[in-house]
Design a protein around this motif. Structure first.
Motif, PDB file in Angstrom:
ATOM      1  N   ALA A 100      70.374  -3.637  27.989  1.00  0.00           N
ATOM      2  CA  ALA A 100      71.469  -4.278  27.261  1.00  0.00           C
ATOM      3  C   ALA A 100      71.255  -5.786  27.282  1.00  0.00           C
ATOM      4  CB  ALA A 100      72.809  -3.928  27.902  1.00  0.00           C
ATOM      5  N   VAL A 101      71.533  -6.444  26.171  1.00  0.00           N
ATOM      6  CA  VAL A 101      71.334  -7.890  26.057  1.00  0.00           C
ATOM      7  C   VAL A 101      72.549  -8.627  26.618  1.00  0.00           C
ATOM      8  CG1 VAL A 101      71.048  -9.796  24.407  1.00  0.00           C
ATOM      9  CG2 VAL A 101      69.789  -7.663  24.089  1.00  0.00           C
ATOM     10  N   ILE A 102      72.300  -9.648  27.406  1.00  0.00           N
ATOM     11  CA  ILE A 102      73.398 -10.460  27.941  1.00  0.00           C
ATOM     12  C   ILE A 102      74.225 -11.006  26.769  1.00  0.00           C
ATOM     13  CG2 ILE A 102      73.995 -12.539  29.242  1.00  0.00           C
ATOM     14  CD1 ILE A 102      72.803 -10.259  30.958  1.00  0.00           C
ATOM     15  N   GLY A 103      75.524 -10.736  26.819  1.00  0.00           N
ATOM     16  CA  GLY A 103      76.420 -11.183  25.761  1.00  0.00           C
ATOM     17  C   GLY A 103      76.701 -10.145  24.699  1.00  0.00           C
ATOM     18  N   GLU A 104      75.972  -9.021  24.703  1.00  0.00           N
ATOM     19  CA  GLU A 104      76.259  -8.019  23.683  1.00  0.00           C
ATOM     20  C   GLU A 104      77.636  -7.410  23.933  1.00  0.00           C
ATOM     21  OE1 GLU A 104      72.981  -5.176  23.914  1.00  0.00           O
ATOM     22  OE2 GLU A 104      74.343  -3.672  24.735  1.00  0.00           O
ATOM     23  N   ARG A 105      78.241  -6.950  22.838  1.00  0.00           N
ATOM     24  CA  ARG A 105      79.616  -6.458  22.905  1.00  0.00           C
ATOM     25  C   ARG A 105      79.667  -4.957  22.651  1.00  0.00           C
ATOM     26  NH1 ARG A 105      83.324 -11.289  20.227  1.00  0.00           N
ATOM     27  NH2 ARG A 105      82.291 -13.008  21.352  1.00  0.00           N
ATOM     28  N   TRP A 106      80.451  -4.296  23.490  1.00  0.00           N
ATOM     29  CA  TRP A 106      80.624  -2.852  23.372  1.00  0.00           C
ATOM     30  C   TRP A 106      82.068  -2.538  22.977  1.00  0.00           C
ATOM     31  CZ3 TRP A 106      78.430  -0.748  28.690  1.00  0.00           C
ATOM     32  CH2 TRP A 106      77.076  -1.102  28.812  1.00  0.00           C
ATOM     33  N   ALA A 107      82.226  -1.728  21.950  1.00  0.00           N
ATOM     34  CA  ALA A 107      83.532  -1.161  21.633  1.00  0.00           C
ATOM     35  C   ALA A 107      83.634   0.173  22.370  1.00  0.00           C
ATOM     36  CB  ALA A 107      83.681  -0.960  20.132  1.00  0.00           C
ATOM     37  N   VAL A 108      84.562   0.243  23.302  1.00  0.00           N
ATOM     38  CA  VAL A 108      84.737   1.447  24.126  1.00  0.00           C
ATOM     39  C   VAL A 108      86.219   1.790  24.124  1.00  0.00           C
ATOM     40  CG1 VAL A 108      84.302   2.524  26.351  1.00  0.00           C
ATOM     41  CG2 VAL A 108      82.854   0.624  25.603  1.00  0.00           C
ATOM     42  N   GLY A 109      86.582   2.967  23.596  1.00  0.00           N
ATOM     43  CA  GLY A 109      88.000   3.270  23.442  1.00  0.00           C
ATOM     44  C   GLY A 109      88.638   2.204  22.574  1.00  0.00           C
ATOM     45  N   SER A 110      89.750   1.664  23.039  1.00  0.00           N
ATOM     46  CA  SER A 110      90.396   0.579  22.291  1.00  0.00           C
ATOM     47  C   SER A 110      90.046  -0.797  22.864  1.00  0.00           C
ATOM     48  CB  SER A 110      91.915   0.772  22.290  1.00  0.00           C
ATOM     49  OG  SER A 110      92.435   0.790  23.608  1.00  0.00           O
ATOM     50  N   THR A 111      89.092  -0.840  23.804  1.00  0.00           N
ATOM     51  CA  THR A 111      88.695  -2.105  24.418  1.00  0.00           C
ATOM     52  C   THR A 111      87.485  -2.715  23.709  1.00  0.00           C
ATOM     53  OG1 THR A 111      87.072  -1.237  26.005  1.00  0.00           O
ATOM     54  CG2 THR A 111      89.401  -1.186  26.663  1.00  0.00           C
ATOM     55  N   LEU A 112      87.274  -3.995  23.961  1.00  0.00           N
ATOM     56  CA  LEU A 112      86.038  -4.666  23.574  1.00  0.00           C
ATOM     57  C   LEU A 112      85.497  -5.329  24.825  1.00  0.00           C
ATOM     58  CD1 LEU A 112      84.086  -5.446  21.288  1.00  0.00           C
ATOM     59  CD2 LEU A 112      85.429  -7.555  20.994  1.00  0.00           C
ATOM     60  N   LEU A 113      84.298  -4.927  25.236  1.00  0.00           N
ATOM     61  CA  LEU A 113      83.694  -5.392  26.472  1.00  0.00           C
ATOM     62  C   LEU A 113      82.428  -6.180  26.160  1.00  0.00           C
ATOM     63  CD1 LEU A 113      83.973  -2.029  28.470  1.00  0.00           C
ATOM     64  CD2 LEU A 113      85.653  -3.875  28.321  1.00  0.00           C
ATOM     65  N   GLN A 114      82.082  -7.114  27.048  1.00  0.00           N
ATOM     66  CA  GLN A 114      80.891  -7.946  26.856  1.00  0.00           C
ATOM     67  C   GLN A 114      80.023  -7.919  28.102  1.00  0.00           C
ATOM     68  OE1 GLN A 114      81.394 -12.262  26.525  1.00  0.00           O
ATOM     69  NE2 GLN A 114      79.885 -12.280  24.869  1.00  0.00           N
ATOM     70  N   VAL A 115      78.748  -7.650  27.917  1.00  0.00           N
ATOM     71  CA  VAL A 115      77.794  -7.612  29.022  1.00  0.00           C
ATOM     72  C   VAL A 115      77.587  -9.023  29.565  1.00  0.00           C
ATOM     73  CG1 VAL A 115      75.404  -7.097  29.648  1.00  0.00           C
ATOM     74  CG2 VAL A 115      76.637  -5.585  28.070  1.00  0.00           C
ATOM     75  N   THR A 116      77.715  -9.180  30.890  1.00  0.00           N
ATOM     76  CA  THR A 116      77.598 -10.512  31.489  1.00  0.00           C
ATOM     77  C   THR A 116      76.380 -10.684  32.388  1.00  0.00           C
ATOM     78  OG1 THR A 116      79.005  -9.906  33.381  1.00  0.00           O
ATOM     79  CG2 THR A 116      80.092 -10.898  31.446  1.00  0.00           C
ATOM     80  N   LYS A 117      76.107  -9.719  33.277  1.00  0.00           N
ATOM     81  CA  LYS A 117      75.009  -9.902  34.234  1.00  0.00           C
ATOM     82  C   LYS A 117      74.765  -8.605  34.992  1.00  0.00           C
ATOM     83  CE  LYS A 117      77.621 -11.428  38.290  1.00  0.00           C
ATOM     84  NZ  LYS A 117      77.614 -12.404  39.408  1.00  0.00           N
ATOM     85  N   PRO A 118      73.644  -8.508  35.703  1.00  0.00           N
ATOM     86  CA  PRO A 118      73.378  -7.337  36.530  1.00  0.00           C
ATOM     87  C   PRO A 118      74.121  -7.398  37.856  1.00  0.00           C
ATOM     88  CG  PRO A 118      71.563  -8.863  36.697  1.00  0.00           C
ATOM     89  CD  PRO A 118      72.513  -9.447  35.682  1.00  0.00           C
TER      90      PRO A 118
END
Length: 213
Positions: A100-118
């Motif tokens: 996953a790319v740092i900063g990519e955004r995931w739509a999961v359920g009704s949330t919006l999440l952003q990848v930050t770090k390992p």
């Protein structure tokens, strides 16, 4: 194949000698729950976090780990690893968390999440698993899972699709950040292009690049 949430996990209170010097309690033992779960900017509703100096906060509000990587560990250790066994809130399936790319955004359920770090392995993790050399093995295995920011609060349920709706062009992945900060310091300059890395992580990268030798 569409990625999905295999399980949503919430931490229970565990008291043990390995559970953290400050409180003696840990929420690393996370268990799958049924039904919808609220996810807020500060984390998953009902989740226990024992050491807030090192865990939780906006840049580590949610932790995701891939079921495929958990199966690799099960083979490596010769034992079952259940959902939540890595202390993850979201156990994913068919989501390449390491790449996953740092900063990519995931739509999961009704949330919006952003990848930050390992995730960085710690002694609490090793104590929970009862594997004394787990930090070394986790580092060499380089399957760290990903922390996520909550850009839009909402509800997540096991079985929800995980859709990548945005991916930054810099291409710096969770796995690259983990390797750069542990075994492959030659990758550190590349991390400077990932503006979405949390401030403390980026500061650490800059300090290491300035350090002699």
């Amino acid at each position: 194949m569409t990625g999905r949430v295999a399980a949503v996990n919430i931490g229970v209170v565990t008291e043990a000698r390995w559970a953290g010097a400050a409180s003696g309690r840990s929420g690393i033992d996370k268990r799958p729950v049924d039904g919808p779960v609220s996810v807020r900017a500060d984390g998953v509703a009902g989740d226990f976090i024992g050491e807030r100096a090192h865990h939780g906060g906006p840049d580590q509000a949610v932790y995701a780990y891939a079921q495929e990587d958990a199966r690799w560990w099960a083979a490596e250790l010769g034992r079952d690893v259940r959902p939540g066994g890595f202390g993850e809130n979201l156990t994913t399936w068919a989501v390449d968390v390491t790449d996953a790319v740092i900063g990519e955004r995931w739509a999961v359920g009704s949330t919006l999440l952003q990848v930050t770090k390992p995730r960085t392995p710690c002694t609490t993790f090793a104590g929970f698993w009862g594997v004394p050399d787990l930090i070394r093995r986790f580092t060499v295995g380089a399957r760290p899972g990903a922390y996520l920011r909550v850009l839009r609060a909402g509800v997540v349920t096991a079985g929800d699709p995980v859709e990548v709706v945005d991916r930054p062009a810099h291409g710096v992945t969770v796995g690259e950040v983990f390797r750069a900060m542990s075994l492959e310091p030659e990758l550190l300059p590349r991390l400077l292009t990932a503006d979405e890395l949390p401030g403390p992580t980026m500061d650490k990268v800059r300090r290491r690049l300035k350090a002699p030798g």
